[in-house]
Design an enzyme around this catalytic site. Structure first.
Site, PDB file in Angstrom:
ATOM      1  N   CYS A  89       0.717  -1.028   0.198  1.00  0.00           N
ATOM      2  CA  CYS A  89       0.538  -0.080  -0.264  1.00  0.00           C
ATOM      3  C   CYS A  89       1.133   1.280  -0.044  1.00  0.00           C
ATOM      4  O   CYS A  89       0.184   1.802  -0.224  1.00  0.00           O
ATOM      5  CB  CYS A  89      -1.031   0.200   1.438  1.00  0.00           C
ATOM      6  N   ILE A  92       4.311   6.971  -2.922  1.00  0.00           N
ATOM      7  CA  ILE A  92       4.041   8.871  -3.076  1.00  0.00           C
ATOM      8  C   ILE A  92       3.332   9.074  -4.437  1.00  0.00           C
ATOM      9  O   ILE A  92       3.076   8.794  -4.972  1.00  0.00           O
ATOM     10  CB  ILE A  92       5.706   8.849  -2.367  1.00  0.00           C
ATOM     11  N   TYR A 154       3.594   8.640 -11.472  1.00  0.00           N
ATOM     12  CA  TYR A 154       3.326   8.087 -10.658  1.00  0.00           C
ATOM     13  C   TYR A 154       2.330   6.689 -11.711  1.00  0.00           C
ATOM     14  O   TYR A 154       2.011   5.726 -11.399  1.00  0.00           O
ATOM     15  CB  TYR A 154       1.771   8.500 -10.030  1.00  0.00           C
TER      16      TYR A 154
END
Ligand code: NAD
Length: 248
Positions: A89, A92, A154
């Site tokens: 989990c 950033i 990301y």
């Protein structure tokens, strides 16, 4: 009730805390990682969970660092027991358009969000195979499915994480190990609190449900996926996004 050992990386974050609570409430012996115990006030976090009735262990670990993960795994298995449930989990963001992105921000996001899947899972997969049981849940993101402005790092990390999920699911299925991803939409945590307010308000207005998701929306899917009898749900990506992005 079960008393299997569940490790949640980043279990003290917004979504992780609720995952830890729900796992503990279901009887799992829960361990979270944290990077910096003082900065993250992990003892206060642990005491707060204790006051809610949940006994949660913690261990220091930087998930982007393989050696740190090796030491963390040794400690967890010695002090709590073999890890049978793993929730990757920790994550950033370091947002900027690619034409302005530093290499450091690319590397940081790939390190914490994607390399971590190898660094952490590699510590436990052999034990799961030998015992013939394992449940692994990787927290991906809607932005890994769709791409997002300012998030090439990301989006790449979260799309890569689901590639990892699918490949490991195939490798592990005969050993009664399942590996699945959850792709949350926008969930109300510090991560989304960091989005500038005007941008966040525009996002909320654009959502079909007109609201952000809550950490419990994600935790309930984790609980569903890690159950002993969820053994044929494998290699899947479960979107939890309030109909923000629908696909089939
Ligand atoms: P958060 O910032 O509240 O929590 C992140 C956690 O990751 C923290 O516990 C932090 O200590 C941990 N972490 C960061 N770097 C680490 C490192 N190097 N080693 C170990 N742990 C580290 O974020 P959140 O909103 O709870 O997000 C949890 C997960 O859900 C992340 O993977 C995130 O990408 C994903 N996600 C969140 C949203 C959202 O809207 N909040 C949406 C989609 C996906």
């Amino acid at each position: 009730m079960t008393n299997r050992v569940a490790l949640v990386t980043g279990g003290n974050g917004g979504i992780g805390t609720e995952i830890c609570r729900q796992l503990a409430a279901a009887g799992y012996r829960v361990v979270t990682t944290c990077v910096d115990p003082d900065k993250e006030k992990i003892r206060e976090w642990q005491a707060a969970r204790k006051s809610e009735g949940y006994d949660i262990h913690w261990v220091q670990c930087d998930v982007s660092d393989f050696e740190s993960c090796r030491q963390m795994a040794q400690k967890v298995e010695a002090e709590v027991g073999p890890v049978e449930i793993l929730v990757n989990c920790a994550g950033i963001t370091r947002d900027s358009f690619l034409h302005k992105m530093d290499k450091a921000n690319w590397d940081a996001v790939i390190g914490v969000n994607l390399n971590s899947a190898f660094n952490v899972t590699r510590q436990f997969i052999q034990g799961m195979r030998e015992r013939g049981f394992g449940r692994i849940v990787n927290i991906s993101s809607i932005n890994g499915q769709t791409g997002q402005f300012g998030q090439t790092n990301y989006s790449a990390s979260k799309a890569g994480l689901h590639g990892f999920t699918m490949a490991l699911a195939k490798e592990s299925a005969r050993k009664n190990i399942t590996v699945n991803s959850i792709a949350p939409g926008y969930i109300e945590t510090e991560m989304t609190a960091a989005i500038p307010e005007d941008v966040r308000n525009e996002i909320i207005k654009s959502l079909p449900s007109g609201r952000l998701g809550q950490p419990h929306d994600i935790a309930r899917v984790v609980l569903f996926l890690v159950a002993d009898d969820a053994d044929y749900i494998n290699g899947a990506l479960i979107p939890v996004n309030g109909a923000q992005f629908c696909s089939f």
